[in-house]
Design an enzyme around this catalytic site. Sequence first.
Site, PDB file in Angstrom:
ATOM      1  N   CYS A 170       0.873  -1.191   0.000  1.00  0.00           N
ATOM      2  CA  CYS A 170       0.000   0.000   0.000  1.00  0.00           C
ATOM      3  C   CYS A 170       0.899   1.226   0.000  1.00  0.00           C
ATOM      4  CB  CYS A 170      -0.911   0.006   1.221  1.00  0.00           C
ATOM      5  SG  CYS A 170      -1.765  -1.550   1.556  1.00  0.00           S
ATOM      6  N   GLY A 196       3.839   7.403  -0.948  1.00  0.00           N
ATOM      7  CA  GLY A 196       5.164   7.038  -1.421  1.00  0.00           C
ATOM      8  C   GLY A 196       6.327   7.336  -0.504  1.00  0.00           C
ATOM      9  N   GLY A 197       6.078   7.898   0.665  1.00  0.00           N
ATOM     10  CA  GLY A 197       7.189   8.258   1.548  1.00  0.00           C
ATOM     11  C   GLY A 197       7.997   7.061   2.016  1.00  0.00           C
ATOM     12  N   LYS A 198       7.324   6.041   2.533  1.00  0.00           N
ATOM     13  CA  LYS A 198       8.045   4.845   2.971  1.00  0.00           C
ATOM     14  C   LYS A 198       8.623   4.100   1.779  1.00  0.00           C
ATOM     15  CE  LYS A 198       5.391   4.042   7.238  1.00  0.00           C
ATOM     16  NZ  LYS A 198       4.302   5.029   6.991  1.00  0.00           N
ATOM     17  N   CYS A 206      -0.581   3.833  11.348  1.00  0.00           N
ATOM     18  CA  CYS A 206      -0.390   5.099  12.063  1.00  0.00           C
ATOM     19  C   CYS A 206      -1.575   5.283  13.007  1.00  0.00           C
ATOM     20  CB  CYS A 206      -0.272   6.261  11.093  1.00  0.00           C
ATOM     21  SG  CYS A 206       0.276   7.774  11.923  1.00  0.00           S
TER      22      CYS A 206
END
Length: 473
Positions: free
Chosen positions: A280, A284-286, A405
């Site tokens: 998922c 796109g940060g991770k 989160c």
Amino acid sequence: MARPSDRRRGSDPARRVAWHVCRRVDEGAYANLELPKVLKAEGIQGRDAAFATELTYGAIRMRGLYDPMIELAAGRPAHRIDAPILDTLRLGAHQLFGMRVPAHAAASETVGLARDVNGAGAAGLVNAVLRRLSERTREEWTEQLTAGLNPIEALAIRHSHPAWIVRALRGALLAAGTATRESVEDDLQALLEADNAAPHVSLVARPGLCTVDELVGVGASRSVLSPVGAVLPSGDPGAIRAVRETRAAVQDEGSQLVALALAGASMPGGDRHEEWLDLCAGPGGKAALLATLAARQDAVLFANEVSNHRTQLVRKTLAAVLDAGIEVMVGSGDGRDLGGEEPDTYDRVLVDAPCTGLGALRRRPEARWRRTAGDVPTLATLQRDLLTSAIDTARPGGLIGYATCSPHVAETTQVVDEVLGRRADVIREDARPLFRDTAGRQVTDLGAGPTVQLWPHLHGTDAMFFALLRKQT
């Protein structure tokens, strides 16, 4: 001649920005996305931008306390006050009770704002309500509002959280082993206070593209918690060249530690060229951090998102990664289906599952008012389906990292327990030793294990949850 109180006097730009953002948030926008756009469009920078930010976030965040105050001062329920006027009153209340603005200035400036954005007639109501509000201190108002309430309801008003969230956070503190029956009330209050504190801006230096030293060189300080992190004390992160070029980014240190943990977990197989999956991946940060970590380990990342729109967000986030020649396979697909379509394929799989976001209430002030307890069962079903699919995509011996989160037990340990209770091919591993700070020491206060729970009041991060699973051979 018009009376002095009726003369139109323009409000200052920072307060107008705050009001416009509050109105857009009321219509469905997100403050963290809307505010930078409005500040830029109005050319507001520096101290005025900081003032507008605190005013906007505070008025939205603290409405659970301010609205009951306003109701008493106005003599009518909040829902009977026109929404644009109610936003003006919330902004005035936050200046009175949440900022170091003198009472006379808070009242006069907010009345001026009301004339500008609500009209002369509304300015009279705003003036009367703010004068009544200013007659008492915040603590005096709070004592009146909470008199006779049970402890959860009183905390909900005092700290401006819906009562269902207060109950969920209390349960999460106990379930994680962070609090005891004796300490939980104090721990819960500390957590609620942390949710209402303005967070620092955390940056990530994407390995191979940017260094922490580069970020320190432009005014950031080295993160104590994350080896690839930095903290920006003030200013616009978009003004940093590495951020504009997506070699670095704004990213919570908790999210950084999750990616580092999955990448750093031991894997049998020696010289095997690994394939990793971010199930998922949006926005796109991770994925960007995982991609750079994968490249260092001679692995390749596959980033999946459910819709074409979100897939394009991932590609945008990965721009510098792709420009550097790092191989990342980006595609669209329903993560729930990948387990059947690509079974026993990936060495490391991250499920950063859609969730209530209760762990990021500091950064998303409107989230606490948009989510309801009724959202949790639907999300938990999706989370179980995604985790099941992720396990199926992992090869025997492979690792699965499940992250949310949110600390809500129904989205964290209960999801893992229910999924693993239906299958015998997966075991939990202790994730705590993988969470290492900048000095290489294990991060403390991670809970009773084997899962990890980070907290705003203990770690200064979002309340990230992480479980590490290994598929049996």
